[in-house]
Design an enzyme around this catalytic site. Sequence first.
Site, PDB file in Angstrom:
ATOM      1  N   ARG A  14       0.733  -1.459  -0.218  1.00 14.66           N
ATOM      2  CA  ARG A  14      -0.038  -0.072   0.121  1.00 14.66           C
ATOM      3  C   ARG A  14       0.928   1.204  -0.034  1.00 14.66           C
ATOM      4  NH1 ARG A  14       0.217   4.081   3.547  1.00 14.66           N
ATOM      5  NH2 ARG A  14       0.775   2.323   5.121  1.00 14.66           N
ATOM      6  N   ASP A  15       1.909   1.439   0.892  1.00 16.70           N
ATOM      7  CA  ASP A  15       2.780   2.435   0.862  1.00 16.70           C
ATOM      8  C   ASP A  15       3.446   2.735  -0.598  1.00 16.70           C
ATOM      9  OD1 ASP A  15       4.009   4.763   1.821  1.00 16.70           O
ATOM     10  OD2 ASP A  15       4.831   3.653   3.854  1.00 16.70           O
ATOM     11  N   HIS A 208       8.794   2.396  11.189  1.00 16.10           N
ATOM     12  CA  HIS A 208       8.350   2.425  10.021  1.00 16.10           C
ATOM     13  C   HIS A 208       9.094   3.584   9.346  1.00 16.10           C
ATOM     14  CE1 HIS A 208       5.227   2.373   6.568  1.00 16.10           C
ATOM     15  NE2 HIS A 208       5.741   3.701   6.347  1.00 16.10           N
ATOM     16  N   HIS A 210      11.022   5.777   6.442  1.00 16.67           N
ATOM     17  CA  HIS A 210      11.579   6.020   5.109  1.00 16.67           C
ATOM     18  C   HIS A 210      12.752   6.630   4.938  1.00 16.67           C
ATOM     19  CE1 HIS A 210       6.856   7.066   4.504  1.00 16.67           C
ATOM     20  NE2 HIS A 210       6.991   5.786   4.615  1.00 16.67           N
ATOM     21  N   CYS A 241       5.156   9.049   1.483  1.00 18.28           N
ATOM     22  CA  CYS A 241       3.894   9.629   1.683  1.00 18.28           C
ATOM     23  C   CYS A 241       3.583  10.712   0.753  1.00 18.28           C
ATOM     24  CB  CYS A 241       3.877  10.197   3.221  1.00 18.28           C
ATOM     25  SG  CYS A 241       2.274  11.020   3.595  1.00 18.28           S
ATOM     26  N   ASN A 251      10.493   3.944   1.309  1.00 23.27           N
ATOM     27  CA  ASN A 251      10.558   3.021   2.322  1.00 23.27           C
ATOM     28  C   ASN A 251      11.523   2.239   2.656  1.00 23.27           C
ATOM     29  OD1 ASN A 251       7.584   2.849   3.135  1.00 23.27           O
ATOM     30  ND2 ASN A 251       7.339   2.670   1.029  1.00 23.27           N
TER      31      ASN A 251
END
Length: 288
Positions: A14-15, A208, A210, A241, A251
């Site tokens: 999804r990301d 999480h 990035h 994002c 990511n």
Amino acid sequence: MEAQLPLFLTECPRDAMQGWKDIIPTDDKIEYMNLLMKVGFNVLDCGSFVSPKAIPQMADTAEVLHGIDKTVSKTQLSVIVANIQGARQALEHNKVDILGFPFSISETFQQRNTKKSRKEAFEQIKEIKKQTESTNKQLNVYFSMAFGNPYGEAWNIEEIIEWAKHFLDIGVEKILLSDTTGMADETSIKQVFEMVLPQFPTLHFGAHFHNRYEDAYPKIKAAYDAGCTHFDSAIKGIGGCPYAKDELVGNMPTEQMINFIAKEKLPSHLNLLDFERAYNKAKSIFNF
């Protein structure tokens, strides 16, 4: 810290997909998700119930969920929501195990990302928590901008601790500390996890990140050495994002997570042949 702790891994297509400029066909998404389901990740972050005008790539999340075969593994399915309406949509799907809500340590980014203040977002999360409890689902909260922000706003670890207390009080059990724009370095990662984790023995914290591809491995090690064993990642590190205005800083690459597991000789439940099949499908979707 005890050696040889296994990792809890969330794969985040999804990301990877949400900011991709070309709309990916739904059938390709479903095929990709089902290949990832066989790898053995703990969780698959497979979609989001947000405004299709804001994130058009995620408009087919309900169709994608319908096409995912949950019988092939024990991998749980997670979706992102940003308000009560999105949560209600997510809870209509029996295949959804986890709802994730992006809560920002930065007030500016909370407004950008969800068009709410932090106080308003917290009140919505309280209501969503009640809904997840009544439907036997899990609620994870992402602390966006947990390692600083690009807006000139003051940042300190104490603010993370203060907000974590608020979420603990309403029954949240898992918080993912997110480096939304790739600002964290090894030192800040170590400081944050070493200060935060001991204060909340009943809360489960994850990472999480990035980051640029070449910065991935040192960040994984810094977090792991500081006690973090839950990591989100995406194949080839694609994504980020769309509202961070950071040209989609990528990511954490899943292949770097696999390299870390191998180098550190950690226990692993991943099927690498199935990972290779998923990786090849990612090549065709993301053109790398």
